[in-house]
Scaffold this active site. Structure first.
Site, PDB file in Angstrom:
ATOM      1  N   SER A  11       0.877  -1.164  -0.103  1.00 36.82           N
ATOM      2  CA  SER A  11       0.071  -0.107  -0.046  1.00 36.82           C
ATOM      3  C   SER A  11       0.809   1.315   0.086  1.00 36.82           C
ATOM      4  CB  SER A  11      -1.015   0.059   1.215  1.00 36.82           C
ATOM      5  OG  SER A  11      -1.739  -1.287   1.286  1.00 36.82           O
TER       6      SER A  11
ATOM      7  N   LYS B 228      -6.669   2.142  -2.900  1.00 38.32           N
ATOM      8  CA  LYS B 228      -6.353   1.319  -1.517  1.00 38.32           C
ATOM      9  C   LYS B 228      -6.246   2.294  -0.315  1.00 38.32           C
ATOM     10  CE  LYS B 228      -4.920  -1.508   1.443  1.00 38.32           C
ATOM     11  NZ  LYS B 228      -5.984  -2.338   2.007  1.00 38.32           N
TER      12      LYS B 228
ATOM     13  N   LYS C  36      -0.644   5.026   8.351  1.00 35.16           N
ATOM     14  CA  LYS C  36       0.212   5.273   7.024  1.00 35.16           C
ATOM     15  C   LYS C  36      -0.827   5.529   6.037  1.00 35.16           C
ATOM     16  CE  LYS C  36       1.207   2.233   4.536  1.00 35.16           C
ATOM     17  NZ  LYS C  36       1.426   1.032   3.875  1.00 35.16           N
TER      18      LYS C  36
HETATM   19  P1  NAD Z   1       4.718  -6.725   7.389  1.00 38.50           P
HETATM   20  O1  NAD Z   1       5.487  -5.557   8.290  1.00 38.50           O
HETATM   21  O2  NAD Z   1       4.036  -7.924   8.205  1.00 38.50           O
HETATM   22  O3  NAD Z   1       5.766  -7.132   6.290  1.00 38.50           O
HETATM   23  C1  NAD Z   1       6.667  -6.412   5.683  1.00 38.50           C
HETATM   24  C2  NAD Z   1       7.803  -7.361   5.440  1.00 38.50           C
HETATM   25  O4  NAD Z   1       8.708  -6.489   4.791  1.00 38.50           O
HETATM   26  C3  NAD Z   1       8.515  -7.928   6.726  1.00 38.50           C
HETATM   27  O5  NAD Z   1       8.666  -8.999   6.622  1.00 38.50           O
HETATM   28  C4  NAD Z   1       9.861  -6.948   6.594  1.00 38.50           C
HETATM   29  O6  NAD Z   1      11.115  -7.614   7.309  1.00 38.50           O
HETATM   30  C5  NAD Z   1      10.193  -6.914   5.045  1.00 38.50           C
HETATM   31  N1  NAD Z   1      11.067  -5.711   4.643  1.00 38.50           N
HETATM   32  C6  NAD Z   1      11.183  -4.423   5.288  1.00 38.50           C
HETATM   33  N2  NAD Z   1      12.046  -3.683   4.640  1.00 38.50           N
HETATM   34  C7  NAD Z   1      12.714  -4.500   3.690  1.00 38.50           C
HETATM   35  C8  NAD Z   1      13.720  -4.229   2.640  1.00 38.50           C
HETATM   36  N3  NAD Z   1      14.226  -3.331   2.532  1.00 38.50           N
HETATM   37  N4  NAD Z   1      14.002  -5.395   2.014  1.00 38.50           N
HETATM   38  C9  NAD Z   1      13.130  -6.605   2.005  1.00 38.50           C
HETATM   39  N5  NAD Z   1      12.018  -6.950   2.972  1.00 38.50           N
HETATM   40  C10 NAD Z   1      11.928  -5.696   3.713  1.00 38.50           C
HETATM   41  O7  NAD Z   1       3.630  -5.919   6.625  1.00 38.50           O
HETATM   42  P2  NAD Z   1       2.228  -6.571   5.778  1.00 38.50           P
HETATM   43  O8  NAD Z   1       1.374  -6.668   6.835  1.00 38.50           O
HETATM   44  O9  NAD Z   1       2.708  -7.941   5.150  1.00 38.50           O
HETATM   45  O10 NAD Z   1       1.904  -5.484   4.767  1.00 38.50           O
HETATM   46  C11 NAD Z   1       2.616  -5.256   3.443  1.00 38.50           C
HETATM   47  C12 NAD Z   1       2.137  -4.393   3.033  1.00 38.50           C
HETATM   48  O11 NAD Z   1       0.884  -4.706   2.657  1.00 38.50           O
HETATM   49  C13 NAD Z   1       2.121  -2.959   3.481  1.00 38.50           C
HETATM   50  O12 NAD Z   1       2.199  -1.766   2.655  1.00 38.50           O
HETATM   51  C14 NAD Z   1       0.565  -2.834   4.072  1.00 38.50           C
HETATM   52  O13 NAD Z   1       0.151  -1.550   4.356  1.00 38.50           O
HETATM   53  C15 NAD Z   1      -0.165  -3.762   2.811  1.00 38.50           C
HETATM   54  N6  NAD Z   1      -1.220  -4.582   3.514  1.00 38.50           N
HETATM   55  C16 NAD Z   1      -1.354  -5.252   4.586  1.00 38.50           C
HETATM   56  C17 NAD Z   1      -2.496  -6.061   5.025  1.00 38.50           C
HETATM   57  C18 NAD Z   1      -2.672  -6.722   6.320  1.00 38.50           C
HETATM   58  O14 NAD Z   1      -3.776  -7.057   6.640  1.00 38.50           O
HETATM   59  N7  NAD Z   1      -1.441  -7.129   7.010  1.00 38.50           N
HETATM   60  C19 NAD Z   1      -3.788  -5.957   4.073  1.00 38.50           C
HETATM   61  C20 NAD Z   1      -3.416  -5.043   3.235  1.00 38.50           C
HETATM   62  C21 NAD Z   1      -2.519  -4.534   2.647  1.00 38.50           C
END
Ligand code: NAD
Length: 303
Positions: free
Chosen positions: A105, A179, A248
Site C-alpha cells: 500500500s 487502496k 500510514k
Molecule cells: P509486514 O510488516 O508484516 O511485512 C513487511 C515485510 O517487509 C517484513 O517481513 C519486513 O522484514 C520486510 N522488509 C522491510 N524492509 C525490507 C527491505 N528493505 N527489503 C526486504 N524486505 C523488507 O507488513 P504486511 O502486513 O505484510 O503489509 C505489507 C504491505 O501490505 C503494507 O504496505 C501494508 O500496508 C499492506 N497491506 C497489509 C494488510 C494486512 O492485513 N496485513 C492488508 C492489505 C495491505
C-alpha cells in the site's frame, strides 16, 4: 519469460501478507525466489517449498516478474532504485522488460514517479495493492486494485489470479490511491463502530446480539461483519494488519484530499485519534487494538 504461463517470480517482502501470498504461488507451481531482511521470513518460504535469495538483487536478476510486498513507498523506492543496505537498487540488475508489481500500500504520486524511473531503466511497473487481510492472502481471495497498462496487467494476470481477483482501476498510481481511500473509510468506521459497540455493551447489550442485528441493518460495514466478530469480541486482536500501517494509509488518503482541494475535516479527526492510539499502544500493535484501547479509556473514565 522462462515459461509464458509460469514466469519466475521474485517476491520481496515476506511479512504477514507476503508470506502466505508467496506460499500460494509456490503451491500453484511457480518458481518463487523470495527476499526479506528478516531471516525467519526467508526460512518460512523455504519450508513451504520456495527458494530464498541471497539478496533482493539476486532474486530480481533471475526473475521475469517481481512482486513487492513492503511496508511503504520509501522502502519500495529504496529496494527498487537504491539507497538500501540490503542489496537494494534491484532495477540495475533487472532483465530488460521485467515487470515490477508493487502490491504494497504505497503512495500514488510516488508510485507514478517510480514507474517513470523504472521505465527509463528498461523495465515496467504496475501497482496492485490488496484488500482482504491475512485471511484473504491465505485463501487467495484478495481484492487486487491494479493501476497500469492493460498489456502489463495481462502479463501479471495469471500470477495475480492465484492471489485473488485483479481488476484494472486506472493508470499507474490509481490502485494505490483507491487502496488508501478504502483504508481511510475502513479506519474511520472501525473507530466509530468500536465507540458505538462499547456504548451498547455498557448499556447491557450482548455484542453478538448487536452484531447480528446491525449486520442486517444500515450500520453494517467490514468492521461489524469481519473485524469485531473475528478479532475484537473474543479479544484476540490478531488480524495481522499493523496499526501503524493503517495510519500510514489514512495519511496517504488525507494527503490526496488536501492536494486535490477536497474537504477532509472528519477524516483529519480520525487521523488524530489513530495517531494518539498508535503512540499509546506502541510499535507492533495490531490495528484492531484501537477497540481494546477505547475499552481501557472507558474503564479509566469510570474509575
Ligand atoms: P509486514 O510488516 O508484516 O511485512 C513487511 C515485510 O517487509 C517484513 O517481513 C519486513 O522484514 C520486510 N522488509 C522491510 N524492509 C525490507 C527491505 N528493505 N527489503 C526486504 N524486505 C523488507 O507488513 P504486511 O502486513 O505484510 O503489509 C505489507 C504491505 O501490505 C503494507 O504496505 C501494508 O500496508 C499492506 N497491506 C497489509 C494488510 C494486512 O492485513 N496485513 C492488508 C492489505 C495491505
Amino acid at each position: 519469460m522462462s515459461d509464458v504461463t509460469r514466469p519466475v517470480v521474485a517476491f520481496i517482502g515476506l511479512g504477514n501478507m507476503g508470506s502466505p501470498m508467496a506460499e500460494r504461488l509456490v503451491t500453484a507451481g511457480y518458481h518463487v525466489i523470495g527476499s526479506d531482511v528478516a531471516e525467519a521470513a526467508r526460512e518460512r518460504l523455504v519450508a513451504a517449498g520456495g527458494e530464498s535469495a541471497e539478496s533482493a538483487a539476486d532474486a530480481v536478476s533471475r526473475a521475469d516478474l517481481v512482486i513487492l510486498m513492503l511496508p511503504n513507498s520509501a522502502i519500495v523506492e529504496a529496494v527498487v532504485t537504491g539507497g538500501d543496505s540490503e542489496g537494494g537498487g534491484v532495477l540495475a540488475v533487472a532483465r530488460p522488460g521485467t515487470l515490477f508489481v508493487d502490491m504494497s500500500s504505497s503512495e500514488p504520486l510516488r508510485t507514478r514517479a517510480l514507474a517513470e524511473t523504472v521505465a527509463a531503466g528498461g523495465a515496467r511497473l504496475i501497482d496492485a495493492p490488496v484488500s482482504g487481510g491475512v485471511k484473504g492472502a491465505v485463501a487467495g481471495t484478495l481484492t487486487i486494485m491494479v493501476g497500469g497498462a492493460e498489456a502489463d496487467l495481462a502479463d501479471a494476470q495469471g500470477v495475480l489470479e492465484v492471489l485473488g481477483k485483479p481488476a484494472l482501476v486506472g493508470p499507474v498510481g490509481a490502485g494505490h490511491a483507491l487502496k488508501a481511500i478504502n483504508n481511510l473509510m475502513s479506519a474511520a468506521h472501525l473507530w466509530v463502530t468500536s465507540e458505538a459497540m462499547l456504548t451498547g455493551i455498557a448499556f447491557g447489550l450482548d455484542p453478538n446480539v448487536m452484531l447480528d442485528a446491525i449486520n442486517t441493518s444500515s450500520g453494517r460495514s467490514g468492521s461489524t461483519q469481519l473485524k469485531w466478530p473475528n478479532f475484537i469480541v473474543g479479544e484476540t486482536y490478531d488480524s495481522g494488519f499493523g496499526l501503524a500501517l493503517m495510519l500510514k494509509d489514512m495519511r496517504i488518503a488525507t494527503g490526496l484530499a488536501e492536494s486535490l482541494g477536497v474537504p477532509h475535516t472528519l477524516s483529519d479527526r480520525a487521523v488524530e485519534h489513530w495517531t494518539t492510539a498508535d503512540a499509546e499502544l506502541g510499535v507492533g500493535a495490531d490495528h484492531t487494538e484501537v477497540a481494546r484501547w477505547l475499552r481501557q479509556q472507558e474503564k479509566e473514565n469510570k474509575s
